[in-house]
Write a protein that holds these residues in place. Structure first.
Motif, PDB file in Angstrom:
ATOM      1  N   GLU A  58       0.803  -1.216   0.000  1.00 13.20           N
ATOM      2  CA  GLU A  58       0.000   0.000   0.000  1.00 13.20           C
ATOM      3  C   GLU A  58       0.835   1.265   0.000  1.00 13.20           C
ATOM      4  N   TYR A 139      -7.874   8.165  -0.490  1.00 11.43           N
ATOM      5  CA  TYR A 139      -7.512   7.590   0.810  1.00 11.43           C
ATOM      6  C   TYR A 139      -8.295   6.299   1.078  1.00 11.43           C
ATOM      7  N   ILE A 140      -9.597   6.353   0.873  1.00  9.63           N
ATOM      8  CA  ILE A 140     -10.447   5.182   1.120  1.00  9.63           C
ATOM      9  C   ILE A 140     -10.128   4.067   0.133  1.00  9.63           C
ATOM     10  N   ASN A 142      -7.283   3.404  -1.241  1.00 10.09           N
ATOM     11  CA  ASN A 142      -6.041   2.770  -0.804  1.00 10.09           C
ATOM     12  C   ASN A 142      -6.244   1.887   0.414  1.00 10.09           C
ATOM     13  N   ILE A 143      -7.073   2.344   1.355  1.00 11.40           N
ATOM     14  CA  ILE A 143      -7.342   1.549   2.550  1.00 11.40           C
ATOM     15  C   ILE A 143      -8.021   0.241   2.182  1.00 11.40           C
ATOM     16  N   VAL A 144      -9.011   0.318   1.294  1.00 18.12           N
ATOM     17  CA  VAL A 144      -9.769  -0.869   0.882  1.00 18.12           C
ATOM     18  C   VAL A 144      -8.871  -1.879   0.182  1.00 18.12           C
ATOM     19  N   GLY A 147      -4.919  -1.565   2.713  1.00 18.31           N
ATOM     20  CA  GLY A 147      -4.893  -1.443   4.162  1.00 18.31           C
ATOM     21  C   GLY A 147      -4.406  -0.073   4.597  1.00 18.31           C
ATOM     22  N   ILE A 148      -4.641   0.246   5.835  1.00 18.95           N
ATOM     23  CA  ILE A 148      -4.257   1.560   6.347  1.00 18.95           C
ATOM     24  C   ILE A 148      -2.842   1.524   6.898  1.00 18.95           C
ATOM     25  N   SER A 149      -2.169   2.648   6.828  1.00 16.87           N
ATOM     26  CA  SER A 149      -0.817   2.780   7.373  1.00 16.87           C
ATOM     27  C   SER A 149      -0.607   4.214   7.818  1.00 16.87           C
ATOM     28  N   LEU A 152       0.362   6.391   4.851  1.00 26.11           N
ATOM     29  CA  LEU A 152      -0.791   6.720   4.019  1.00 26.11           C
ATOM     30  C   LEU A 152      -1.606   7.855   4.629  1.00 26.11           C
ATOM     31  N   THR A 153      -1.854   7.771   5.929  1.00 28.14           N
ATOM     32  CA  THR A 153      -2.648   8.798   6.617  1.00 28.14           C
ATOM     33  C   THR A 153      -1.931  10.139   6.628  1.00 28.14           C
TER      34      THR A 153
END
Length: 219
Positions: A58, A139-140, A142-144, A147-149, A152-153
């Motif tokens: 991601e 953002y969403i 990439n999360i989907v 995953g979140i990191s 990324l945030t």
């Protein structure tokens, strides 16, 4: 009671009118950001080659997207948002430099400070929406898919806030010039001239290491 209700309606109508006046250029900015930044990400994750991959990273994917499109135009994109803020302010406060429009607006029964607040709030809402919606979709997405990191945030918050603040700077600068200028030409010239000052300051600062090396070489 009726008088207060009537005043609230007048203020509300002026706010709605302010939103309509300020929506054009942020809408254009939204369309540009969406099609040149958001659509490529969506196209990437829906591509057949991507769907066949078994290992996803991601951070590298999200970063490569911004490095290939955003960082390629690292100066143009914020400058575009500054211009968007300026044009929004010009459209919102054009009446200040037109005697006919000033008389019309003042005859509406809205206090001047209320008119100012309505136009500032309208600009904040429209500029923020123009930036936030395309960025939050990225953002969403990439999360989907990845995953979140923390990276990324942080990247999402940085790019979103930077573009939004750029728009606000342009809006504030142009608004100030419209308030102190006597005509459209003076306001436009002053706004453009002042907006170039930070650019030249950044260029000078960016070249300071080079100047230091030259000075060291001469010694």
């Amino acid at each position: 009671m009726t008088s207060q209700k009537s005043l609230n309606n007048v203020n509300r109508n002026d706010f709605v009118r302010s939103l309509k006046e300020s929506i054009l250029f942020p809408l254009i900015a939204f369309i540009v950001l969406f099609f040149f930044m958001t659509v490529p990400v969506i196209s990437y994750v829906t591509n057949e080659d991507f769907l066949m991959q078994t290992v996803h990273n991601e951070i590298s994917v999200f970063f490569s997207f911004f490095s290939s499109l955003y960082y390629m135009f690292a100066e143009i994109v914020p400058a575009g948002m500054v211009a968007c803020g300026m044009l929004t302010a010009a459209k919102s406060f054009y009446y200040l430099l037109s005697k006919k429009q000033v008389n019309v607006f003042l005859s509406l029964g809205v206090k001047r400070n209320t008119m100012l607040k309505n136009r500032i709030l309208s600009a904040v809402i429209t500029l923020f929406t123009a930036v936030f919606v395309p960025m939050v979709i990225i953002y969403i997405t990439n999360i989907v898919n990845f995953g979140i990191s923390a990276h990324l945030t942080k990247l999402f918050l940085y790019v979103t806030s930077m573009l939004f603040v750029s728009g606000l700077i342009g809006f504030a600068l142009c608004t100030l010039m419209f308030m102190v200028s006597g005509n459209i030409f003076e306001a436009a010239f002053s706004t453009v001239a002042l907006s170039l000052i930070p650019y030249f300051v950044f260029v000078i600062i960016d070249n300071l290491p080079l100047f230091s090396k030259i000075a060291h070489f001469i010694r």
